[in-house]
Scaffold this motif. Structure first.
Motif, PDB file in Angstrom:
ATOM      1  N   GLY A  93       2.088   5.655   6.120  1.00  0.00           N
ATOM      2  CA  GLY A  93       1.137   4.583   5.893  1.00  0.00           C
ATOM      3  C   GLY A  93       1.588   3.602   4.824  1.00  0.00           C
ATOM      4  N   THR A  94       2.666   3.928   4.126  1.00  0.00           N
ATOM      5  CA  THR A  94       3.193   3.002   3.129  1.00  0.00           C
ATOM      6  C   THR A  94       3.578   1.696   3.821  1.00  0.00           C
ATOM      7  OG1 THR A  94       3.982   4.787   1.736  1.00  0.00           O
ATOM      8  CG2 THR A  94       5.020   2.641   1.423  1.00  0.00           C
ATOM      9  N   THR A  95       3.157   0.580   3.264  1.00  0.00           N
ATOM     10  CA  THR A  95       3.379  -0.732   3.878  1.00  0.00           C
ATOM     11  C   THR A  95       4.157  -1.637   2.937  1.00  0.00           C
ATOM     12  OG1 THR A  95       1.284  -0.513   5.072  1.00  0.00           O
ATOM     13  CG2 THR A  95       2.217  -2.725   4.917  1.00  0.00           C
ATOM     14  N   GLY A 155       0.841   5.190   1.245  1.00  0.00           N
ATOM     15  CA  GLY A 155       0.120   6.116   2.100  1.00  0.00           C
ATOM     16  C   GLY A 155       0.108   7.520   1.539  1.00  0.00           C
ATOM     17  N   VAL A 175       5.649  -0.644   8.262  1.00  0.00           N
ATOM     18  CA  VAL A 175       4.726   0.442   7.937  1.00  0.00           C
ATOM     19  C   VAL A 175       5.414   1.757   8.280  1.00  0.00           C
ATOM     20  CG1 VAL A 175       2.489   1.497   8.436  1.00  0.00           C
ATOM     21  CG2 VAL A 175       2.723  -0.995   8.476  1.00  0.00           C
ATOM     22  N   THR A 204       0.851  -1.194   0.000  1.00  0.00           N
ATOM     23  CA  THR A 204       0.000   0.000   0.000  1.00  0.00           C
ATOM     24  C   THR A 204       0.881   1.237   0.000  1.00  0.00           C
ATOM     25  OG1 THR A 204      -0.126   0.108   2.418  1.00  0.00           O
ATOM     26  CG2 THR A 204      -1.879  -1.091   1.297  1.00  0.00           C
ATOM     27  N   VAL A 216       5.561   5.223   9.654  1.00  0.00           N
ATOM     28  CA  VAL A 216       4.695   5.802  10.678  1.00  0.00           C
ATOM     29  C   VAL A 216       4.936   7.288  10.922  1.00  0.00           C
ATOM     30  CG1 VAL A 216       4.282   3.622  11.854  1.00  0.00           C
ATOM     31  CG2 VAL A 216       6.254   5.012  12.522  1.00  0.00           C
TER      32      VAL A 216
END
Length: 172
Positions: free
Chosen positions: A41-43, A36, A69, A34, A71
């Motif tokens: 939020g990038t995972t 963000g 993730v 993902t 944060v």
């Protein structure tokens, strides 16, 4: 009847290992799942090989498998990691260390558990990036862990230190 055995032995282990992160190309071992907002939020999920040395002739002793993730929306790339270091070398084959923490690329993680030979592990992993070229990073992992080796062959209370579970309820 349930039983238990008292095992007061605790062991300490210090070792230096290395992990190789490849984010693109045919040897990719990390994948962004993902993206963000402004990168927060990038995972990522990954299965990084862990070796006994930093060079190409190093032996793979396990894999760091888990997720990270991002944060914080800062230029320092703060990540929260949830990792399992799964060993496949001769001594610790099948044992794991459960690792968690928030850090930058060069930072420290907590060891919050373990299985197999490394049961009930606690300690730290200090991660230092030693090279980053193109899409590949290599980090040094200085591991310091305390653990309680378990006798996985004992299934009944046959030792001098064993007592049946029911014995405790007899005095209530």
């Amino acid at each position: 009847m349930a039983s238990y055995a008292i095992t007061p032995v605790q062991s300490e282990l210090k070792m230096t290992l290395y992990n190789k992160e490849v984010y693109a190309g045919p040897d990719i071992n990390g994948l962004r799942t993902t993206t963000g907002i402004q990168t927060m939020g990038t995972t990522w999920v990954f299965s990084w090989p862990v070796t006994d040395g930093p060079g190409p002739s190093a032996k793979i002793v396990g894999h760091l498998q888990g997720a990270g993730v991002q944060v914080a929306n800062t230029p320092n790339y703060v990540w929260h990691y949830s990792l399992g270091l799964v060993f496949r070398d001769k001594r610790f084959n099948g044992s794991t260390l459960q690792i968690s923490g928030t850090s930058q690329i060069n930072g420290e993680w907590s060891i919050v558990g373990g299985t197999g030979e490394l049961t009930m592990a606690r300690g730290t992993v200090k991660r230092t990036e030693i090279s980053y070229t193109g899409n590949t990073g290599i980090s040094e992992l200085k591991i310091h862990v305390f653990y309680t080796p378990m006798d996985h062959t004992a299934v009944s209370g046959n030792t001098a230190y064993s007592r049946r579970y029911d014995d405790f309820y007899a005095v209530l």
